[in-house]
Design a protein around this motif. Structure first.
Motif, mmCIF file in Angstrom:
data_model
loop_
_atom_site.group_PDB
_atom_site.id
_atom_site.type_symbol
_atom_site.label_atom_id
_atom_site.label_comp_id
_atom_site.label_asym_id
_atom_site.label_seq_id
_atom_site.Cartn_x
_atom_site.Cartn_y
_atom_site.Cartn_z
ATOM 1 N N ALA A 142 -0.715 -5.953 1.934
ATOM 2 C CA ALA A 142 -2.121 -5.598 2.116
ATOM 3 C C ALA A 142 -2.563 -6.317 2.923
ATOM 4 N N LEU A 145 -2.023 -5.877 6.672
ATOM 5 C CA LEU A 145 -2.855 -4.669 6.692
ATOM 6 C C LEU A 145 -3.946 -5.342 7.803
ATOM 7 N N PHE A 172 -5.628 1.903 -4.651
ATOM 8 C CA PHE A 172 -5.752 1.187 -2.940
ATOM 9 C C PHE A 172 -5.025 2.308 -2.142
ATOM 10 N N VAL A 213 2.541 4.360 9.106
ATOM 11 C CA VAL A 213 2.880 3.468 7.602
ATOM 12 C C VAL A 213 3.992 4.428 6.869
ATOM 13 N N ASP A 242 3.787 -0.719 9.000
ATOM 14 C CA ASP A 242 4.248 -1.068 7.751
ATOM 15 C C ASP A 242 5.300 -0.602 6.921
ATOM 16 N N SER A 274 5.806 -5.839 2.201
ATOM 17 C CA SER A 274 5.723 -6.691 0.867
ATOM 18 C C SER A 274 7.176 -7.861 1.044
ATOM 19 N N ASP A 276 7.832 -8.894 -1.980
ATOM 20 C CA ASP A 276 8.053 -8.385 -3.469
ATOM 21 C C ASP A 276 8.555 -7.068 -4.461
ATOM 22 N N LYS A 277 9.288 -6.280 -2.879
ATOM 23 C CA LYS A 277 10.103 -5.733 -3.773
ATOM 24 C C LYS A 277 11.402 -4.605 -2.443
ATOM 25 N N GLY A 368 7.297 1.419 -4.096
ATOM 26 C CA GLY A 368 6.618 1.757 -3.272
ATOM 27 C C GLY A 368 7.832 1.732 -2.254
HETATM 28 C C1 LIG Z 1 3.171 -1.219 -1.472
HETATM 29 C C2 LIG Z 1 2.733 -1.327 -0.128
HETATM 30 C C3 LIG Z 1 1.629 -1.636 0.231
HETATM 31 C C4 LIG Z 1 1.129 -2.696 -0.590
HETATM 32 O O1 LIG Z 1 1.766 -3.283 -0.449
HETATM 33 P P1 LIG Z 1 1.351 -4.677 -1.637
HETATM 34 O O2 LIG Z 1 2.210 -5.844 -0.905
HETATM 35 O O3 LIG Z 1 1.056 -4.749 -2.632
HETATM 36 O O4 LIG Z 1 -0.383 -5.859 -0.448
HETATM 37 C C5 LIG Z 1 1.381 -1.679 1.602
HETATM 38 N N1 LIG Z 1 2.051 0.030 2.927
HETATM 39 C C6 LIG Z 1 3.332 0.211 1.937
HETATM 40 C C7 LIG Z 1 4.066 1.534 2.692
HETATM 41 C C8 LIG Z 1 3.451 -0.241 0.910
HETATM 42 O O5 LIG Z 1 4.777 0.467 0.297
#
Ligand SMILES: *Cc1c(COP(=O)(O)O)cnc(C)c1O
Length: 454
Positions: A142, A145, A172, A213, A242, A274, A276-277, A368
């Motif tokens: 976030a 972006l 969000f 996105v 993103d 991100s 942490d995904k 996500g």
């Molecule tokens: C998870 C996600 C975000 C937000 O990411 P954070 O690291 O939680 O801020 C933004 N865009 C997409 C496409 C996401 O999957």
């Protein structure tokens, strides 16, 4: 008869007890004094005997000075937002501990002078994404972006498809985040179909960048169309992508999940993701791409407010350079091996009288990433009443509620956690508090399928 309340030990005398004094050294006085006050209160009410005050305090002291507790993720959701997303690898945990004191995060020990902050983590990221001209790391995706919109599009326009106006979780919404910087959103196309010509018609002197996105937590089927990065890159303005999940390169098991290398090769100017995904590291926002643009983002005054701390830099570098993080291990785990682990665990539980069954399940990436993708998995199925007992045990184990049963999905349980799961279930079986209802409440804050046992 003397009033028993007179014999309740005073705070100072309890603090002087060797066991309590030792706890005070690790926990600090306020937490210990709070536990003493609570035990004294119970003694005054006659709930415990005055001579049991010290034992009661010892029994109720928190384990550490922080309320966050380690939890075993048996939900089958690899990246569970409610459980802190990606668990760090042992190497990353060790790096965090090593960096926790004073560290050379911004200091060149050989030269004895200031150095670029987090250069190790940045170098590791640059090496992991060789197609990027430069890289930068901020607090989360976030923030990445936000920085793009603020620095590149304030007072100007961001062109984005109506099919990509995404709400990630907990309210969000990416469009709101972008608009909060003073950038204007120029929506093009429709929910299901957007073509390159829709962008072309919207591009004008006010266009700052085109934004793609990743639809990371939903899936649109049927008659759909979207312009890909290469088509957009041919239109002129910079393309910001993103990708969400943090895959730096394509992953064979997730062919539809976007990755940074592919987006950059297709002509993206900047990619945000991100940490942490699916990358499996600490919360962080990765920014990779065109050197000039990255430098503009990095130099902007707001970048300071979004910067990461030394612990994040340490964990990120160890995630990028070190052994495979747990999220990736869980993703790649062989179905047969997971099934064997579940079968073994269920057998051992049954031998102890626990009504455990083996159930074939579907695990999910979650958090996500890879919407609609399921991974074959196997769970140990327990009666629903185990759900709350396991959650509130000494080592909390969070399963998921399905078909009225509490499932412990072995794909997300690390091999070294299996013993703790076994012990937790046996402790739940022994516990006399039994009988939680195990009813379900909608789970995770954002990614639909995340539904822990409640
Ligand atoms: C998870 C996600 C975000 C937000 O990411 P954070 O690291 O939680 O801020 C933004 N865009 C997409 C496409 C996401 O999957």
């Amino acid at each position: 008869m003397s009033d028993p309340r007179r014999h309740i030990p005073g705070t100072d005398s309890v603090l002087a007890e060797p066991r309590i004094a030792a706890a005070t050294r690790t926990l600090g006085r306020p937490l210990v004094k709070a536990a003493i006050a609570e035990a004294q209160r119970r003694a005054r009410k006659g709930e415990i005997a005055p001579e049991d005050v010290v034992d009661t305090v010892v029994g109720h002291l928190p384990e550490r000075a922080c309320g966050l507790r380690p939890v075993i993720n048996a939900t089958g959701v690899l990246v569970h937002t409610n459980l802190g997303r990606a668990p760090l690898s042992d190497a990353a945990r060790d790096a965090v501990t090593a960096a926790a004191g004073c560290t050379d995060v911004e200091f060149d020990l050989a030269e004895g002078r200031r150095a670029r902050r987090g250069r190790g983590a940045l170098a590791a990221l640059a090496e992991a994404v060789p197609d990027a001209g430069a890289v930068h790391v901020v607090n989360n995706n976030a923030a990445a972006l936000l920085l793009c919109a603020l620095v590149l599009a304030r007072g100007r326009e961001i062109v984005i498809s109506r099919g990509e106006l995404v709400e990630i979780g907990d309210g969000f919404r990416i469009p709101d985040l972008l608009a909060s910087t003073g950038a204007r959103l120029r929506e093009v196309g429709t929910t299901n179909r957007t073509y390159a010509r829709d962008y072309t018609e919207a591009i004008g002197p006010d266009t700052a960048f085109l934004l793609k996105v990743h639809a990371s937590n939903f899936h649109i089927g049927g008659f759909t169309a979207a312009a890909d990065v290469a088509e957009l890159a041919a239109l002129g303005p910079p393309v910001v992508v993103d990708i969400g999940s943090g895959l730096l390169a394509p992953h064979p098991l997730l062919p539809h999940e976007p990755d940074a290398a592919t987006a950059l090769r297709a002509g993206a100017a900047l990619v945000t993701a991100s940490g942490d995904k699916l990358l499996g590291g600490p919360q962080a926002g990765l920014l990779v791409g065109d050197a000039g643009l990255v430098e503009r983002l990095r130099r902007h005054p707001a970048a300071r407010a979004l910067r990461v701390d030394k612990l994040t830099l340490a964990a990120l570098e160890a995630t990028l350079r070190g052994p495979e993080p747990p999220v990736r291990t869980a993703l790649a785990a062989d179905d047969t091996t997971v099934r064997e682990r579940a079968t073994r665990l269920a057998e051992r539980l049954r031998a102890e009288g626990v009504p455990a069954e083996v159930l074939r399940t579907e695990a999910a990436v979650g958090g996500g990433g890879a919407p609609g993708v399921t991974l074959p998995s196997t769970a140990v199925a327990l009666p629903a009443r185990y759900g709350p007992l396991l959650r509130t045990g000494a080592v909390p184990v969070v399963g998921r509620l399905e078909h009225g049963r509490c499932l412990l999905d072995l794909r997300t349980v690390r091999a070294e956690e299996e013993r703790s799961v076994l012990e937790a279930v046996l402790a739940a079986q022994r516990s006399r508090t039994g009988g939680g209802s195990g009813e379900s409440t909608a789970g995770g804050d954002d990614h639909g399928s995340e539904r822990p046992c409640r």
